[in-house]
Scaffold this motif. Structure first.
Motif, PDB file in Angstrom:
ATOM      1  N   TYR A  18      12.592  -0.772   8.767  1.00  0.00           N
ATOM      2  CA  TYR A  18      12.992  -1.106   8.580  1.00  0.00           C
ATOM      3  C   TYR A  18      14.197  -1.030   7.527  1.00  0.00           C
ATOM      4  N   ARG A  63      -4.254  -2.809   5.009  1.00  0.00           N
ATOM      5  CA  ARG A  63      -4.208  -3.830   5.554  1.00  0.00           C
ATOM      6  C   ARG A  63      -5.292  -3.289   7.218  1.00  0.00           C
ATOM      7  N   ASN A  84       4.407 -21.673   4.289  1.00  0.00           N
ATOM      8  CA  ASN A  84       2.947 -21.031   5.033  1.00  0.00           C
ATOM      9  C   ASN A  84       2.515 -22.182   5.579  1.00  0.00           C
ATOM     10  N   PRO A  96       2.806 -16.182  -3.106  1.00  0.00           N
ATOM     11  CA  PRO A  96       2.755 -14.847  -4.423  1.00  0.00           C
ATOM     12  C   PRO A  96       1.994 -14.323  -3.811  1.00  0.00           C
ATOM     13  N   ASN A 120       5.281  -6.915   3.960  1.00  0.00           N
ATOM     14  CA  ASN A 120       5.684  -8.425   3.731  1.00  0.00           C
ATOM     15  C   ASN A 120       6.046  -8.997   2.388  1.00  0.00           C
ATOM     16  N   ALA A 142      -4.849   3.261   3.912  1.00  0.00           N
ATOM     17  CA  ALA A 142      -4.687   2.432   2.769  1.00  0.00           C
ATOM     18  C   ALA A 142      -4.039   0.549   3.613  1.00  0.00           C
ATOM     19  N   THR A 165      10.635   4.464  12.639  1.00  0.00           N
ATOM     20  CA  THR A 165       9.506   3.704  13.243  1.00  0.00           C
ATOM     21  C   THR A 165       8.481   5.251  13.322  1.00  0.00           C
ATOM     22  N   ALA A 223       0.594  -0.977   0.495  1.00  0.00           N
ATOM     23  CA  ALA A 223       0.028  -0.073  -0.086  1.00  0.00           C
ATOM     24  C   ALA A 223       0.254   1.054  -0.409  1.00  0.00           C
ATOM     25  N   VAL A 283       2.212 -10.844  10.699  1.00  0.00           N
ATOM     26  CA  VAL A 283       0.830 -10.307  11.297  1.00  0.00           C
ATOM     27  C   VAL A 283      -0.989 -10.355  10.003  1.00  0.00           C
TER      28      VAL A 283
HETATM   29  C1  LIG Z   1       1.144 -15.425   7.259  1.00  0.00           C
HETATM   30  C2  LIG Z   1       0.477 -14.389   6.311  1.00  0.00           C
HETATM   31  C3  LIG Z   1      -0.191 -14.992   4.851  1.00  0.00           C
HETATM   32  C4  LIG Z   1      -0.472 -14.182   3.947  1.00  0.00           C
HETATM   33  N1  LIG Z   1       0.220 -14.684   2.229  1.00  0.00           N
HETATM   34  C5  LIG Z   1      -0.341 -14.111   1.061  1.00  0.00           C
HETATM   35  C6  LIG Z   1       0.487 -14.245  -0.205  1.00  0.00           C
HETATM   36  O1  LIG Z   1       0.121 -15.353   0.218  1.00  0.00           O
HETATM   37  N2  LIG Z   1      -0.436 -13.512  -1.349  1.00  0.00           N
HETATM   38  C7  LIG Z   1      -1.504 -12.054  -0.363  1.00  0.00           C
HETATM   39  O2  LIG Z   1      -1.004 -11.420  -1.365  1.00  0.00           O
HETATM   40  N3  LIG Z   1      -0.999 -11.781   0.545  1.00  0.00           N
HETATM   41  C8  LIG Z   1      -1.135 -12.611   1.242  1.00  0.00           C
HETATM   42  N4  LIG Z   1      -1.256 -12.243   3.080  1.00  0.00           N
HETATM   43  C9  LIG Z   1      -1.317 -10.638   3.151  1.00  0.00           C
HETATM   44  C10 LIG Z   1      -0.591  -9.301   2.741  1.00  0.00           C
HETATM   45  O3  LIG Z   1       0.653 -10.010   3.571  1.00  0.00           O
HETATM   46  C11 LIG Z   1      -1.103  -8.092   3.640  1.00  0.00           C
HETATM   47  O4  LIG Z   1      -1.934  -7.647   4.006  1.00  0.00           O
HETATM   48  C12 LIG Z   1      -0.155  -6.729   3.246  1.00  0.00           C
HETATM   49  O5  LIG Z   1       1.144  -7.301   2.724  1.00  0.00           O
HETATM   50  C13 LIG Z   1      -0.826  -5.365   3.641  1.00  0.00           C
HETATM   51  O6  LIG Z   1      -0.466  -4.906   3.060  1.00  0.00           O
HETATM   52  P1  LIG Z   1      -0.033  -3.389   3.956  1.00  0.00           P
HETATM   53  O7  LIG Z   1       0.514  -2.423   2.790  1.00  0.00           O
HETATM   54  O8  LIG Z   1      -0.733  -3.028   3.898  1.00  0.00           O
HETATM   55  O9  LIG Z   1       0.989  -3.512   4.727  1.00  0.00           O
HETATM   56  P2  LIG Z   1       2.529  -4.573   5.019  1.00  0.00           P
HETATM   57  O10 LIG Z   1       2.718  -5.082   4.031  1.00  0.00           O
HETATM   58  O11 LIG Z   1       2.712  -5.096   6.197  1.00  0.00           O
HETATM   59  O12 LIG Z   1       3.380  -3.364   5.764  1.00  0.00           O
HETATM   60  C14 LIG Z   1       3.175  -2.350   6.226  1.00  0.00           C
HETATM   61  C15 LIG Z   1       5.132  -1.253   6.041  1.00  0.00           C
HETATM   62  O13 LIG Z   1       4.662  -0.386   7.224  1.00  0.00           O
HETATM   63  C16 LIG Z   1       5.927  -0.860   7.790  1.00  0.00           C
HETATM   64  N5  LIG Z   1       5.247  -0.009   9.274  1.00  0.00           N
HETATM   65  C17 LIG Z   1       4.220  -0.522   9.839  1.00  0.00           C
HETATM   66  N6  LIG Z   1       4.251   0.344  11.486  1.00  0.00           N
HETATM   67  C18 LIG Z   1       4.794   1.414  11.439  1.00  0.00           C
HETATM   68  C19 LIG Z   1       5.416   2.405  11.757  1.00  0.00           C
HETATM   69  N7  LIG Z   1       4.953   2.338  13.116  1.00  0.00           N
HETATM   70  N8  LIG Z   1       6.808   3.755  11.179  1.00  0.00           N
HETATM   71  C20 LIG Z   1       6.946   2.866   9.805  1.00  0.00           C
HETATM   72  N9  LIG Z   1       6.731   1.521  10.055  1.00  0.00           N
HETATM   73  C21 LIG Z   1       5.987   0.922   9.242  1.00  0.00           C
HETATM   74  C22 LIG Z   1       5.923  -2.117   8.154  1.00  0.00           C
HETATM   75  O14 LIG Z   1       7.429  -2.546   8.198  1.00  0.00           O
HETATM   76  C23 LIG Z   1       6.132  -2.316   7.280  1.00  0.00           C
HETATM   77  O15 LIG Z   1       6.389  -2.212   5.687  1.00  0.00           O
HETATM   78  C24 LIG Z   1      -0.653 -12.860   3.891  1.00  0.00           C
HETATM   79  C25 LIG Z   1      -0.243 -12.396   5.260  1.00  0.00           C
HETATM   80  C26 LIG Z   1       0.824 -12.959   6.058  1.00  0.00           C
HETATM   81  C27 LIG Z   1       0.632 -12.442   7.056  1.00  0.00           C
END
Ligand SMILES: Cc1cc2nc3c(=O)[nH]c(=O)nc-3n(C[C@H](O)[C@H](O)[C@H](O)COP(=O)(O)OP(=O)(O)OC[C@H]3O[C@@H](n4cnc5c(N)ncnc54)[C@H](O)[C@@H]3O)c2cc1C
Length: 454
Positions: A47, A393, A264, A61, A53, A391, A143, A26, A318
């Motif tokens: 990071y 999760r 997984n 994938p 993730n 945006a 962070t 996102a 998570v």
């Molecule tokens: C075990 C598991 C299996 C999954 N399997 C799949 C799959 O096979 N295929 C698929 O498409 N999806 C899969 N998902 C779902 C998907 O990975 C997530 O829901 C998706 O990555 C959400 O995207 P996001 O950008 O909201 O969050 P994230 O990918 O979690 O990214 C959030 C980012 O914010 C950063 N962050 C968080 N808090 C802070 C802070 N306070 N300060 C600075 N940085 C911060 C983190 O380090 C991270 O880089 C899986 C999820 C999990 C947990």
């Protein structure tokens, strides 16, 4: 609460138009889209690399970016651009070439047509390059720890890192932390887990295994014909008291490298992803399960006799924490009926995928969605707070609806919409909730997002 007050001084960093917190799918899409639409944009990540993730979690994938029947590509824009860049360098396979029930999608059929296998190292580099080319400033190793507010308006954040504390003010903050950190610390309303008991989906520590005999896995799976690979082996071992992980079957996904698979399969239940004590327990338990699984795989799983552990993810994955209470909350009914919204910002087709918070089960086929369903802009907009969007999760959706839109392609699509909207809000000096959604949709279409045929 037992608290201790102490003095914190924060260095002021230059103000920006749009500040994106979190560089997962996102956040990458939000930052690239904001900068491309003319806003001075900063992307803050805890990071030392981007991807969330996609990289730190070793998750993959990317689930389908197509309609449920696998016939129409729905999620394009920044996601598609990144996939094509990776593919050009051998770091991904375009989803159009990846059918359901193949090794790349874990031999699963329902909702698993047209997934995107990719290499995490390719993603780390190509996504960072896209940010830089778009003019995004990156701030890694930082962070976000506090939200700056003025009344009901978010005005910036405080980050912590090796340089100490720094305050950054912004026209609009886009919360892509996945945990709604910015909105929760800014006093916005959030919700967590199931309506009945607040329990969330379990965590999973991904790991990669090498030296696997790919042909032996393929032969076994095709002959056994199970709905989940190796489900009968697991149940036999469970009956003998030799398998204790609360999960049916094994989630194994072939990668781009021969003999290397993502796994997984670990499962840690009853833990809160916004509590560092729970996260600590979950990391240790996840690695204990990896060790147990490696020995089990070598012993009982076809093709894994000589398997070696390559790595575990940098962080446990998570699946679910806080969701914002938005202007609109997406529901399961919206997904099953394919409800149309005037302010649509993304189309999706991935099913409702709930890993049980309490037992070995999961729900993937129980709540069939429409072939194509819509996400409206209002789920990105907090009900009360201004100056901020969400945006990925942590958007406004019920536990069940989030279980479908939480995967990575929809996260990219929501990020692209949030970043574009944030740029529009700063351009006109208006609140994100007042952005003209027809202008937003026109810009998204212009930037190759697909919102349906006109
Ligand atoms: C075990 C598991 C299996 C999954 N399997 C799949 C799959 O096979 N295929 C698929 O498409 N999806 C899969 N998902 C779902 C998907 O990975 C997530 O829901 C998706 O990555 C959400 O995207 P996001 O950008 O909201 O969050 P994230 O990918 O979690 O990214 C959030 C980012 O914010 C950063 N962050 C968080 N808090 C802070 C802070 N306070 N300060 C600075 N940085 C911060 C983190 O380090 C991270 O880089 C899986 C999820 C999990 C947990």
């Amino acid at each position: 609460m037992n608290t201790l007050e102490f003095k914190v001084e924060a260095v002021r960093r230059p103000n920006v138009d749009v500040l994106v917190v979190g560089a997962g799918p996102a956040g990458i899409a939000a930052a690239v889209s904001s900068a491309r639409n003319g806003a001075k944009t900063l992307l803050v990540e805890r990071y030392g690399y981007v991807g969330g993730n996609l990289t730190a979690g070793l998750v993959g994938p990317c689930m389908t970016s197509y309609s449920l029947d696998g016939r129409h590509q729905l999620i394009r824009g920044v996601f598609e651009e990144l996939v094509l860049r990776m593919e050009a360098n051998g770091g991904a396979i375009h989803p159009s070439k990846v059918p359901a029930n193949s090794a790349y999608c874990g031999y699963i059929t329902y909702g698993h047509d047209k997934v995107t296998p990719f290499d995490a190292e390719a993603l780390k580099w190509e996504a960072a390059a896209m940010c830089q080319e778009a003019g995004v400033d990156l701030l890694l190793h930082s962070t976000m720890v506090e939200t700056l507010t003025s009344g009901d308006r978010v005005t910036g954040i405080v980050v912590a890192g090796k340089s100490g504390f720094a305050a950054i003010q912004a026209g609009v903050v886009v919360d892509c932390s996945a945990d709604a950190d910015v909105i929760a610390r800014g006093g916005g309303e959030t919700r967590t887990g199931r309506d009945s008991d607040g329990l969330t989906q379990p965590m999973t520590l991904f790991f990669r295994v090498g030296n696997v005999d790919d042909d032996a896995v393929e032969t076994y799976v095709r002959q056994a014909g199970e709905t989940r690979p190796f489900a009968s082996v697991i149940e036999a071992a469970r009956a003998e008291g030799r398998y204790s992980i609360q999960r049916r079957g094994i989630g194994i996904y072939r990668t781009l490298q021969p003999g290397v698979w993502r796994v997984n399969t670990t499962r840690v239940q009853g833990v809160d992803g916004t509590c560092v004590d729970d996260l600590t327990r979950a990391e240790v338990e996840g690695r204990r399960q990896v060790q147990a699984l490696m020995s089990f795989f070598r012993d009982r799983i076809a093709g894994f006799r000589d398997a070696v552990l390559i790595d575990t993810a940098a962080t446990i994955g998570v699946r679910e924490t806080r969701r914002i209470a938005g202007v609109y909350t997406l529901t399961l009914d919206d997904l099953t009926t394919g409800r149309e919204f005037d302010d649509v910002i993304a189309l999706c087709g991935y099913p409702v995928d709930i890993h049980s918070p309490t037992d070995a089960g999961g729900r993937l086929e129980e709540d069939p969605t429409a072939n194509v369903y819509q996400i409206p802009y209002r789920v990105l907009v907090p009900a009360r707070l201004d100056g901020v969007l969400a945006a990925g999760r942590c958007v406004s959706a019920t536990h069940e609806a989030l279980a479908a839109i939480r995967v990575m392609p929809p996260a990219f699509a929501m990020g692209q919409a949030a970043g574009t909207a944030a740029a529009l809000a700063t351009r006109y000096g208006i609140a994100p909730r007042d952005v003209d959604t027809r202008e937003l949709q026109a810009l998204l279409r212009n930037d190759a997002a697909y919102l349906g045929d006109r």
